[in-house]
Design a protein around this motif. Sequence first.
Motif, PDB file in Angstrom:
ATOM      1  N   GLN A 134      -7.785   6.378  -6.053  1.00  0.00           N
ATOM      2  CA  GLN A 134      -7.005   5.208  -5.677  1.00  0.00           C
ATOM      3  C   GLN A 134      -6.861   4.288  -6.891  1.00  0.00           C
ATOM      4  OE1 GLN A 134      -9.276   3.877  -2.157  1.00  0.00           O
ATOM      5  NE2 GLN A 134      -7.488   4.393  -0.916  1.00  0.00           N
TER       6      GLN A 134
ATOM      7  N   GLU B 190      -7.130  11.108   5.080  1.00  0.00           N
ATOM      8  CA  GLU B 190      -8.047  10.370   4.216  1.00  0.00           C
ATOM      9  C   GLU B 190      -8.980  11.296   3.447  1.00  0.00           C
ATOM     10  OE1 GLU B 190     -10.100   7.349   6.340  1.00  0.00           O
ATOM     11  OE2 GLU B 190      -8.289   6.138   6.712  1.00  0.00           O
TER      12      GLU B 190
ATOM     13  N   ILE C 190      -2.941  11.432  -2.666  1.00  0.00           N
ATOM     14  CA  ILE C 190      -3.306  12.400  -1.623  1.00  0.00           C
ATOM     15  C   ILE C 190      -2.811  13.775  -2.031  1.00  0.00           C
ATOM     16  CG2 ILE C 190      -2.969  13.056   0.790  1.00  0.00           C
ATOM     17  CD1 ILE C 190      -2.623  10.071   1.409  1.00  0.00           C
TER      18      ILE C 190
ATOM     19  N   ILE D 284      -7.705  12.258  -0.059  1.00  0.00           N
ATOM     20  CA  ILE D 284      -7.516  11.249  -1.121  1.00  0.00           C
ATOM     21  C   ILE D 284      -8.409  11.597  -2.306  1.00  0.00           C
ATOM     22  CG2 ILE D 284      -7.784   8.822  -1.750  1.00  0.00           C
ATOM     23  CD1 ILE D 284      -7.188   8.074   1.128  1.00  0.00           C
TER      24      ILE D 284
ATOM     25  N   VAL E 161       1.806  11.346  -2.182  1.00  0.00           N
ATOM     26  CA  VAL E 161       1.475  12.562  -1.427  1.00  0.00           C
ATOM     27  C   VAL E 161       2.042  13.760  -2.161  1.00  0.00           C
ATOM     28  CG1 VAL E 161       1.656  13.754   0.777  1.00  0.00           C
ATOM     29  CG2 VAL E 161       1.522  11.245   0.720  1.00  0.00           C
TER      30      VAL E 161
ATOM     31  N   SER F  61      -2.826   5.293  -3.125  1.00  0.00           N
ATOM     32  CA  SER F  61      -3.782   6.358  -2.812  1.00  0.00           C
ATOM     33  C   SER F  61      -3.159   7.700  -3.167  1.00  0.00           C
ATOM     34  CB  SER F  61      -4.151   6.331  -1.324  1.00  0.00           C
ATOM     35  OG  SER F  61      -4.746   5.111  -0.964  1.00  0.00           O
TER      36      SER F  61
ATOM     37  N   HIS G   7       0.854  -1.192   0.000  1.00  0.00           N
ATOM     38  CA  HIS G   7       0.000   0.000   0.000  1.00  0.00           C
ATOM     39  C   HIS G   7       0.890   1.242   0.000  1.00  0.00           C
ATOM     40  CE1 HIS G   7      -3.716  -2.288   0.928  1.00  0.00           C
ATOM     41  NE2 HIS G   7      -2.870  -3.086   1.559  1.00  0.00           N
TER      42      HIS G   7
ATOM     43  N   SER H 201       1.168   5.645  -0.786  1.00  0.00           N
ATOM     44  CA  SER H 201       0.441   6.910  -0.844  1.00  0.00           C
ATOM     45  C   SER H 201       1.254   7.896  -1.661  1.00  0.00           C
ATOM     46  CB  SER H 201       0.226   7.479   0.568  1.00  0.00           C
ATOM     47  OG  SER H 201      -0.411   6.545   1.389  1.00  0.00           O
TER      48      SER H 201
END
Length: 349
Positions: A282, A276, A301, A279, A244, A299, A240, A242
């Motif tokens: 995804q 969250e 972000i 986001i 960012v 994800s 997983h 992210s």
Amino acid sequence: MKTKKQNADFLYVGRKLLDWYQIHGRDLPFRKTSDPYKIWICEIIFQQTRIEQGLNHYRNFIERFPDVQTLASSQTDDVLLYWKGLGYYSRALNLHKAALQIINDFDGVFPTEHDDILKLKGVGKYTAAAVSSICFGKHIAAVDGNFYRVLSRVFADDFDISNSKAFHYFSELALKMMPENEAGHFNEAMMDLGSEICKPRNPLCESCPLNKECLAFNLGKIPNFPVKTKKVKATDLELHYSFVEFEGQFLIRQRKDDFIWKKLYEFPIEFPVEWEQFITKQKTIAHKLTHKNLTIQISHIRLESQDVFTEFASENGFTIINEEESHLKSFPKPLENYLTNLFKNTSNV
């Protein structure tokens, strides 16, 4: 049936192979040199990369790192950057470490003895044999998948290539075919025959110079060879990430060297739960490694506060970069593809 190789004249078959190679051998840039450094580099690159895919990478790598001294004195990130697109980045890391070995243990001179070459980081039996035979005339077979396939078919030999003794077994068989003082050319001929003619699927048997001697072909049993019974089961792994970002900048961090994708760059793995709400999308990516089936969720972000963005980066050891700077970093293939698609879509907006 253990083997029918007693029906063949080994040296006769070997000479036929060399005669074919003299006329049909591929015209490749690394065959115009006997420099062990360049042969070593090409052997590592083409271990897990097809010739047509890797030629430009080979040329670019040699241009940037023309000798072992240059390679050894370069930064890891620079070596990885010039390996970009080849995959299996541990090969590049091992090349770098081996170059340092040559500097420290062999006074900067590429070793000439097979056993010394075998001591270099990332060098296995095949590579050591290839360099030893091509550059130093050692009478040794560079046994790889091409050897297993060709020899198994030519002699209808059902020796299991997944057996731990397969390398030694097929080395002995190849040496019976190998004329004296022709080891380098013989090994290259076998590579070409396996790559161009005796392919794993849909081999071009009618064009093969050894089809009259090939027992599997004459018995109509080409699909039966080589024999391989042991299969390594791939394990499933979920990751997983992210992505960012803040106003065109995003966070990356270099991976350690104790797991997959050593020393490559990645996105953050965890983020504060309150993010969250930021986001925007995804994406789930399926990616296969040699012994792993990866499911990667990313994800996206998009933060609204620069202070939050920079503070998180500082406290967690992340580097802040933009699109242009990202081209100078090496990422695992699925993350590289994610960035490519992201930037392409952004530029079209």
